[in-house]
Design a protein around this motif. Structure first.
Motif, short mmCIF file in Angstrom:
data_model
loop_
_atom_site.label_atom_id
_atom_site.label_comp_id
_atom_site.label_asym_id
_atom_site.label_seq_id
_atom_site.Cartn_x
_atom_site.Cartn_y
_atom_site.Cartn_z
N PRO A 363 0.81 -1.22 0.00
CA PRO A 363 0.00 0.00 0.00
C PRO A 363 0.84 1.27 0.00
N GLN A 364 2.10 1.18 0.44
CA GLN A 364 2.93 2.37 0.52
C GLN A 364 4.00 2.45 -0.56
N PHE A 365 4.51 1.30 -1.00
CA PHE A 365 5.64 1.31 -1.93
C PHE A 365 5.51 0.23 -2.99
N LEU A 366 6.29 0.40 -4.05
CA LEU A 366 6.54 -0.67 -5.00
C LEU A 366 8.02 -1.01 -4.88
N HIS A 367 8.31 -2.27 -4.57
CA HIS A 367 9.70 -2.74 -4.46
C HIS A 367 10.03 -3.58 -5.69
N VAL A 368 11.10 -3.23 -6.36
CA VAL A 368 11.49 -3.91 -7.59
C VAL A 368 12.94 -4.36 -7.46
N ILE A 369 13.22 -5.60 -7.91
CA ILE A 369 14.61 -6.04 -7.94
C ILE A 369 15.07 -6.14 -9.40
N THR A 370 16.29 -5.69 -9.61
CA THR A 370 16.95 -5.83 -10.92
C THR A 370 18.19 -6.70 -10.70
N SER A 371 19.04 -6.76 -11.68
CA SER A 371 20.22 -7.62 -11.55
C SER A 371 21.19 -7.08 -10.49
N GLN A 372 21.08 -5.81 -10.16
CA GLN A 372 22.04 -5.21 -9.23
C GLN A 372 21.40 -4.44 -8.07
N ASN A 373 20.08 -4.19 -8.14
CA ASN A 373 19.49 -3.26 -7.18
C ASN A 373 18.19 -3.76 -6.58
N LEU A 374 17.93 -3.27 -5.38
CA LEU A 374 16.60 -3.30 -4.78
C LEU A 374 16.10 -1.87 -4.84
N GLN A 375 15.04 -1.63 -5.60
CA GLN A 375 14.55 -0.27 -5.81
C GLN A 375 13.21 -0.09 -5.11
N CYS A 376 13.02 1.13 -4.59
CA CYS A 376 11.78 1.45 -3.87
C CYS A 376 11.13 2.65 -4.56
N PHE A 377 9.89 2.44 -5.06
CA PHE A 377 9.14 3.50 -5.73
C PHE A 377 7.91 3.87 -4.89
N THR A 378 7.46 5.10 -5.08
CA THR A 378 6.21 5.52 -4.42
C THR A 378 5.02 5.02 -5.21
N VAL A 379 3.89 4.85 -4.52
CA VAL A 379 2.66 4.40 -5.18
C VAL A 379 1.53 5.37 -4.84
N ARG A 380 0.44 5.27 -5.60
CA ARG A 380 -0.68 6.21 -5.47
C ARG A 380 -1.96 5.52 -4.98
N CYS A 381 -1.81 4.36 -4.37
CA CYS A 381 -3.00 3.60 -3.94
C CYS A 381 -3.81 4.37 -2.90
N SER A 382 -3.13 4.96 -1.93
CA SER A 382 -3.87 5.66 -0.87
C SER A 382 -4.59 6.88 -1.42
N ALA A 383 -4.01 7.55 -2.43
CA ALA A 383 -4.67 8.71 -3.03
C ALA A 383 -5.95 8.30 -3.74
N ALA A 384 -5.88 7.18 -4.45
CA ALA A 384 -7.07 6.68 -5.16
C ALA A 384 -8.12 6.18 -4.17
N ALA A 385 -7.67 5.45 -3.15
CA ALA A 385 -8.61 4.89 -2.17
C ALA A 385 -9.29 5.98 -1.36
N ALA A 386 -8.54 7.03 -1.04
CA ALA A 386 -9.11 8.14 -0.26
C ALA A 386 -10.28 8.77 -1.00
N ARG A 387 -10.14 8.88 -2.30
CA ARG A 387 -11.22 9.48 -3.09
C ARG A 387 -12.42 8.55 -3.19
N GLY A 388 -12.16 7.26 -3.15
CA GLY A 388 -13.28 6.32 -3.16
C GLY A 388 -14.01 6.28 -1.83
N GLU A 389 -13.31 6.62 -0.77
CA GLU A 389 -13.89 6.53 0.57
C GLU A 389 -14.61 7.80 0.99
N ASP A 390 -14.06 8.96 0.63
CA ASP A 390 -14.54 10.23 1.18
C ASP A 390 -15.01 11.16 0.06
N PRO A 391 -16.30 11.47 0.01
CA PRO A 391 -16.79 12.36 -1.05
C PRO A 391 -16.36 13.81 -0.88
N TYR A 392 -15.82 14.16 0.28
CA TYR A 392 -15.42 15.55 0.52
C TYR A 392 -13.97 15.83 0.14
#
Length: 985
Positions: A363-392
């Motif tokens: 829910p907070q991050f996307l973790h990706v592994i490549t041949s040399q790295n563990l990468q951490c990306f941001t995600v937008r799940c909470s932004a989308a879910a917040a709009r589905g939950e709260d009409p205001y």
């Protein structure tokens, strides 16, 4: 925009003390399952403690090498695809925790096998392995995180097993499966599947198909009604394509449902809804060879309602309310994140710096592994879910960073040879395997590594096992810690890259918001810290949109509201002490304007109020009159207020500004200045001026309308202006009818059940101008009720009404001319006080008009009996308006025959004229005969009636109406008149 922030989401790491090289692994609620390579057919189980510490719980043997494995939190079972003698098997391991207690007993049974009670009793203390035979080899598996159901992918079909709770006896319930549904999908070989809340995501090498199983009401099994799509409805997708929602039906992949469970009354029937189809071309990846372009890491991620894990009465995980669902899948160099809800849409695309091996979404991050790295990306799940939950969300009340916010990389952590990854809670499990030539490089001290808390187990593990591989548990830092780092890091961009600063603070906000949405939030030790961080992040974003010149400056208002900061606290954050030349951006002015225009209970200090006046004088002087009417500015010095108003008046005079000056002149006690200002415009112009600023007259305190000093003064000196201004406010939707009631009652110090005359004046004035039918009928009933109350109780108005009855008749169409027969009745033996008579006249005038609904008014008129002439007029008027003329005539005959002819002359016309001879004449004849000469009024009325009838009827008809026992001399003149009229015509 900064794409790589180089923050530190990864904390300490520990090595999992596996005895054999891992082939596959997955996580349970608090455990890690590790399946070894083909050399040893075993699964090791480790308990995961705080900070990623591992404790071996034991191990159990498998039938053969594990090809796939998954754990279900619902039911706490492990499911595997195993291979033995080139044959694959699907097995579920139940009650596996027994082996950690030292039990080595294992029970193997077939799915759906009916268990004897004596046999099943032993299941309490032993692990149970459930064999699930399939007609085709299983290729992939997925467990539903909501209810524990199992989905198995085979060639050209998917098989669904429902998790069942078999009640053996009152002391024992055993988990089992029931094969319930088969989805036949032609020309499809699934490489991966994901299953959550009846949503199914399927990935082949280059295709992604997302379906939803919808419950339908039907009496027959859906297997007899498979989903059939004609081939000519398909669009053959040879090229890359994306089909969303209803359009995804047009893919060339038909689905047929086959129910396999034993039909019962509770059997659920499904139909398929297509949500998404996406096809990629083999050469779509911009890097590498064509054959490397394959999809991987398909995943469905549920997001639950904020902070809700279970209700007070339902303390089970599967009672969580699913709010939103997201689907992620990836190509070697790009990942895709979709929102799967009412609207299916792509919300983020992830570009990797090098070829990816595997990815895992949280829910907070996307973790990706490549041949040399563990990468951490941001995600937008909470932004989308917040709009589905709260009409205001996205209003002036609340805000949330947009779903379209650019994704960024928080960290690229160097590792040698990452091969596989999974995630649970705040841990990442990472398998690395370096090539032989990389081992020496791997041990050089110059390599950047995380702080490692591995103990002596690490060296033992390396010495006892094949070199080059490790299984790590990487502990991700707490949300609060990473949030603090993001906030600190944002300050480096504060003065140089505005958008980057806002972006990073938005990331921090979403990080905290996602943590609050976690199902375990309510029981979290960080609950209070997270809520505090949430409010703080809102304050920081409010500061950004207030200080920076951005197109989204209006977001300052909702973020400050969510922060819980008062206006005084915001002013302290943004206004420099003693800085007279400080400039203020649109966001800050927007926030102040809205906050001061609201009915807030917060009162600014004299110093803060003066600063606000100074800010608006330089930034938006036209707002000053409105700002000075704010309840928050009560403590401002009147002289200072007047000084600023006089400055603004020289630039832009207005009626509102003049009224505001009069308002503050009253506060100063300067009546001369007040009168000077009020004489500047005509009264009608002043009344309309209050529309521009209603708070000059009434302000809300804790939701209740309160009259101002200005209103109190107008009540005493210019009540007509006060009423006219309130009418103007109502007609322009600035005050509701009920609020006006409260306003006038408070102004006149009246009790809740008492109607002051000034309120009556308002209702009567509103009747003149209002055009809304529902409002009109409500007002007509209100004034009628009050007239009746005063008349019946002989209650005089406490002040002189602003309008007389004649004024109302002349100005308001709802008040009609009082008909002559009413005046005739009232003239007979009636003597009323002048003030008392006004209410009677108004009531009679209303009933003489055509607006009031008589049927609705009858209950209100009930207190007026027929005991006096007022009651008689009311009854006769009501019967007449309702078309009950016979009853009206009867009432007048009994009570006031003097008015009978007047009544008949006015009311018995047109279609009602026949009542003269059919009702009135016979009744008068009868009553005159009974009374003789004792009632001259009846005789006079009879003569007048005969005159009218003689004029209207033929002689023969007239003769037929005359009584046989009548006196000829009495009727003869009328007969002669009737015959002469006939001769003349």
């Amino acid at each position: 925009m900064v794409q790589l922030y180089n923050l530190h989401p990864f904390g300490s790491q520990r090595v999992v003390p596996c005895k054999q090289e891992p082939a596959h692994f997955c996580c349970g609620q608090d455990v890690l399952f590790v399946a070894s390579t083909a050399a040893s057919c075993r699964v090791e189980v480790f308990a995961v403690r705080e900070q990623g510490r591992c404790e071996a719980l034991g191990s159990f043997a498998t039938l053969g090498p594990v090809l796939r494995m998954a754990h279900s939190s619902a039911g706490d079972y492990l499911v595997t695809i195993e291979e033995k003698s080139k044959t694959t098997f699907l097995r579920a391991y139940m009650n596996w925790r027994c082996m950690s207690a030292g039990s080595s007993r294992v029970c193997v049974r077939m799915v759906g096998h009916k268990m004897e009670e004596s046999y099943s009793e032993t299941l309490k203390e032993q692990m149970s392995v459930v064999e699930m035979p399939l007609s085709d080899p299983p290729l992939c598996i997925s467990c539903c995180s909501v209810n524990g159901d199992l989905l198995v992918g085979c060639k050209n079909k998917l098989v669904m097993f429902c998790l069942k709770h078999r009640v053996i006896n009152q002391n024992l319930t055993v988990l089992d499966f029931e094969r319930s549904l088969i989805l036949h999908i032609d020309n499809l070989i699934p490489a991966e599947v994901a299953f959550c809340a009846r949503h199914i995501a399927i990935a082949t090498e280059l295709d992604v198909l997302i379906l939803k199983l919808e419950l339908v009401q039907q009496s027959e099994s859906p297997s007899t009604h498979p989903l059939q799509l004609e081939l000519d409805e398909f669009i053959i997708c040879q090229k890359p394509v994306e089909l969303l929602g209803e359009e995804s039906k047009q893919c060339e992949i038909p689905v047929t449902l086959e129910s396999t469970e034993v039909p019962t009354e509770d059997t659920k029937h499904f139909q398929v809804q297509y949500l998404l189809f996406r096809r990629f071309a083999p050469d779509q990846s911009p890097f590498g060879l064509c054959e490397e372009t394959k999809l991987h890491s398909i995943q469905l991620l549920p997001v639950y309602q904020t902070g809700i894990s279970a209700t007070a009465y339902e303390e089970t995980e599967n009672k969580r309310k699913l709010l939103s669902l997201f689907c992620f899948f990836s190509l070697p160099h790009v990942g895709y994140l979709y929102s799967i809800g009412k609207l299916v849409e792509l919300i983020s695309t992830y570009q990797y710096s090098e070829k990816s091996e595997q990815a895992v979404l949280t829910p907070q991050f996307l973790h990706v592994i490549t041949s040399q790295n563990l990468q951490c990306f941001t995600v937008r799940c909470s932004a989308a879910a917040a709009r589905g939950e709260d009409p205001y969300i996205d209003t002036t009340v609340k805000a949330c960073p947009p779903v379209t916010l650019d994704v960024c990389t928080l960290r690229m952590q160097l590792f040698i040879g990452p091969r596989a990854i999974c995630h649970f809670k705040n841990h990442i499990i990472l398998l690395t395997k370096a090539d032989t030539e990389d081992i020496t490089e791997r041990r050089r001290p110059t390599r950047r590594m995380l702080s490692r808390k591995a103990d002596s187990i690490k060296s033992k593990t390396n010495s006892e096992s094949e070199p080059g591989w490790n299984l790590y548990i990487i502990n991700t830092v707490s949300t609060i810690q990473l949030y603090r780092e993001m906030v600190d890091y944002s300050r480096t961009y504060e003065n140089v890259k505005t958008e980057s600063c806002i972006h990073l603070l938005s990331e921090a906000h979403l990080l905290v918001r996602a943590a609050i949405m976690d199902p375990h939030f309510l029981k979290s030790d960080e609950k209070e810290d997270l809520l505090k961080a949430f409010r703080e992040s809102c304050a920081f974003l409010g500061d950004c949109y207030s200080r920076f010149d951005t197109k989204d400056y209006h977001l300052a208002l909702p973020y400050y509201r969510m922060s819980g900061l008062s206006m005084t606290e915001v002013l302290k954050r943004l206004v420099s002490e003693g800085d007279e030349i400080q400039t203020y951006e649109r966001g800050f002015i927007f926030y102040l304007t809205h906050s001061l225009n609201e009915d807030s209970n917060e009162e600014l200090s004299k110093e803060s109020g003066n600063k606000v006046l100074q800010i608006f004088y330089h930034a938006d002087p036209v707002q000053l009159p409105h700002i000075l009417c704010s309840p928050s500015m009560r403590n401002i010095c009147p002289l200072t207020a007047m000084k600023y108003l006089q400055k603004v008046e020289k630039m832009m005079p207005s009626v509102v500004l003049t009224l505001t000056k009069a308002f503050w002149a009253l506060k100063m006690g300067d009546l001369t200045m007040y009168e000077h200002e009020m004489d500047s415009y005509k009264e009608t112009t002043l009344a309309c001026g209050f529309i521009g600023q209603p708070r000059l007259l009434q302000q809300r305190k804790e939701g209740i309308v309160m009259p101002t000093e200005f209103a109190v003064h107008l009540k005493e000196m210019q009540p007509g202006l006060l009423v006219a201004a309130t009418v103007a406010l109502h007609e322009n939707s600035k005050i509701e009818l009920e609020e006006a009631d409260i306003f006038f009652k408070m102004l006149c110090n009246s009790s809740e059940n008492t109607i002051p005359q000034l309120l009556m004046d308002f209702w009567e004035a509103l009747l003149v101008v209002s055009s809304k039918e529902d409002i009109l009928q409500e007002l007509l009933l209100r004034v009628t009720s009050q007239y009746v109350w005063r008349i019946s109780r002989k209650q005089f108005p406490e002040t002189k009404p602003l309008k007389t009855t004649e004024d109302l008749i002349n100005s308001c169409s709802h008040f009609g001319l009082i008909v002559p027969w009413v005046s005739s009745i009232m003239s007979v033996g009636c003597s009323y006080d002048k003030d008392y008579h006004e209410d009677i006249s108004r009531l009679q005038s209303l009933l003489c008009g055509q607006s009031i609904n008589i049927a609705s008014a009858l209950p209100v008129l009930e207190p007026l009996t027929e005991a006096d002439n007022v009651g008689l007029t009311v009854r006769v008027l009501c019967n007449t308006r309702l078309g009950k003329y016979e009853e009206a005539i009867d009432q007048l005959l009994r009570r006031c025959p003097d008015a009978l002819v007047f009544y008949a002359q006015h009311e018995l016309k047109g279609d009602n004229q026949a009542l003269w001879w059919n009702n009135l004449l016979p009744e008068l004849c009868k009553r005159t005969r009974l009374t003789g000469n004792d009632c001259p009024v009846l005789t006079s009325s009879l003569k007048e009636t005969l005159s009218i009838v003689a004029m209207e009827l033929e002689l023969r008809d007239f003769l037929s109406l005359l009584p046989e026992d009548g006196t000829a001399a009495f009727f003869l003149p009328h007969l002669l008149h009737c015959s002469q009229r006939k001769l003349l015509t």
